[in-house]
Design a protein around this motif. Structure first.
Motif, PDB file in Angstrom:
ATOM      1  N   ALA A 101       0.824  -1.207   0.000  1.00 55.49           N
ATOM      2  CA  ALA A 101       0.000   0.000   0.000  1.00 55.49           C
ATOM      3  C   ALA A 101       0.859   1.259   0.000  1.00 55.49           C
ATOM      4  O   ALA A 101       0.658   2.163  -0.829  1.00 55.49           O
ATOM      5  CB  ALA A 101      -0.936  -0.008   1.209  1.00 55.49           C
ATOM      6  N   TYR A 102       1.820   1.358   0.921  1.00 50.99           N
ATOM      7  CA  TYR A 102       2.567   2.621   0.941  1.00 50.99           C
ATOM      8  C   TYR A 102       3.566   2.731  -0.205  1.00 50.99           C
ATOM      9  O   TYR A 102       3.890   3.847  -0.640  1.00 50.99           O
ATOM     10  CB  TYR A 102       3.185   2.912   2.313  1.00 50.99           C
ATOM     11  N   GLN A 103       4.029   1.600  -0.735  1.00 50.79           N
ATOM     12  CA  GLN A 103       4.893   1.685  -1.913  1.00 50.79           C
ATOM     13  C   GLN A 103       4.089   2.062  -3.158  1.00 50.79           C
ATOM     14  O   GLN A 103       4.577   2.819  -4.006  1.00 50.79           O
ATOM     15  CB  GLN A 103       5.635   0.368  -2.130  1.00 50.79           C
ATOM     16  N   PHE A 104       2.872   1.557  -3.294  1.00 51.02           N
ATOM     17  CA  PHE A 104       2.019   1.956  -4.413  1.00 51.02           C
ATOM     18  C   PHE A 104       1.690   3.443  -4.322  1.00 51.02           C
ATOM     19  O   PHE A 104       1.722   4.157  -5.333  1.00 51.02           O
ATOM     20  CB  PHE A 104       0.738   1.128  -4.431  1.00 51.02           C
ATOM     21  N   ALA A 105       1.369   3.907  -3.121  1.00 48.04           N
ATOM     22  CA  ALA A 105       1.058   5.329  -2.940  1.00 48.04           C
ATOM     23  C   ALA A 105       2.254   6.200  -3.311  1.00 48.04           C
ATOM     24  O   ALA A 105       2.087   7.293  -3.875  1.00 48.04           O
ATOM     25  CB  ALA A 105       0.630   5.589  -1.503  1.00 48.04           C
ATOM     26  N   ALA A 106       3.460   5.734  -2.999  1.00 52.40           N
ATOM     27  CA  ALA A 106       4.666   6.497  -3.339  1.00 52.40           C
ATOM     28  C   ALA A 106       4.812   6.668  -4.838  1.00 52.40           C
ATOM     29  O   ALA A 106       5.342   7.684  -5.307  1.00 52.40           O
ATOM     30  CB  ALA A 106       5.900   5.813  -2.755  1.00 52.40           C
TER      31      ALA A 106
END
Length: 254
Positions: A101-106
């Protein structure tokens, strides 16, 4: 929730969709779990939120894959967003799902309204080789559960599969080992490269996160709130009432 599917790069991916006109929330499970784990949350959040829970590669009803790299998972998510025409979603992820999730958001900050990260940090050193003991086919469901043991069996029940030869798990343990090792590393850059509202949830008895790291993640990233709940690593399963309350409060603020 309705079971649906899409394809990417020759693989079929299954997901559950609660439907309706609510705002989209994409939920990503941990290693060895699957989309079904978020069905109670979808019921709790309806009708304000449309929960879309993905069976990530090698899990649940999605296909097994030849590789489990960070890029693989993120391209799978990109394909899901394209398939559903999502451009303003909340991403919720537990463990493996939280990293995704946070890597996709990045990489796609313009597509993410908010992040809910469930008991995972940013400096990962995973060693999941213990799951190799669960490989194979077992004569009965009870034999499979006994092999897994009482600590993990309750979390894995959705992944029990009956086959003509006996009982096995939906995932392949050796693939989980490869996937787990691919998560290892320092992911601070990804975490700090977005500033959308984020809720970081930690289990007070977690063996995966530390209070110190979660406090640092909260203090160093803007618009981030930390909530500690009773439970360990899979809070939406272990403490669904408190988990649901804090998630609903966060979503209302959006």
């Amino acid at each position: 929730m309705e079971r649906c599917a899409f394809s990417r790069d020759g693989l079929r991916f299954s997901y559950l969709d609660s439907g309706g006109r609510g705002r989209p929330l994409v939920a990503l499970h941990a290693h060895v779990m699957e989309a079904t784990t978020f069905a109670p949350l979808a019921k709790l959040l309806a009708p304000e939120w449309r929960v879309i829970a993905l069976d990530q590669r090698g899990h649940g009803h999605s296909d097994h894959a030849p590789s489990y790299t960070r890029t693989d998972y993120l391209l799978d998510l990109e394909a899901l967003f394209d398939h559903l025409h999502l451009n303003d979603a909340v991403l919720l992820g537990n463990s493996l799902g939280g990293i995704n999730a946070y890597q996709f958001a990045a990489r796609h900050p313009e597509m993410i309204r908010g992040l809910i990260i469930e008991d995972i940090g940013v400096v990962i050193s995973d060693e999941p080789s213990f799951v190799l003991a669960w490989e194979g086919v077992f004569p009965t469901r009870e034999a499979l559960a006994e092999c897994i043991g009482p600590r993990f069996a309750p979390y894995l029940e959705d992944s029990f599969r009956k086959t003509p030869a006996g009982w096995k798990l939906a995932f392949e343990p050796k693939e989980i080992v490869a996937s787990g090792k691919a998560t290892n590393g320092d992911h601070w850059h990804d975490w700090l490269s977005t500033d959308c509202p984020a809720l970081l949830l930690r289990g007070r008895d977690s063996r995966v996160t530390t209070q110190t790291e979660c406090e640092q993640m909260t203090s160093r990233r803007p618009n981030t709130r930390l909530a500690e709940l009773d439970g360990s690593h899979v809070l939406h399963f272990e403490n669904p009432t408190a988990f649901g309350d804090v998630v609903k409060k966060f979503l209302r603020a959006l």
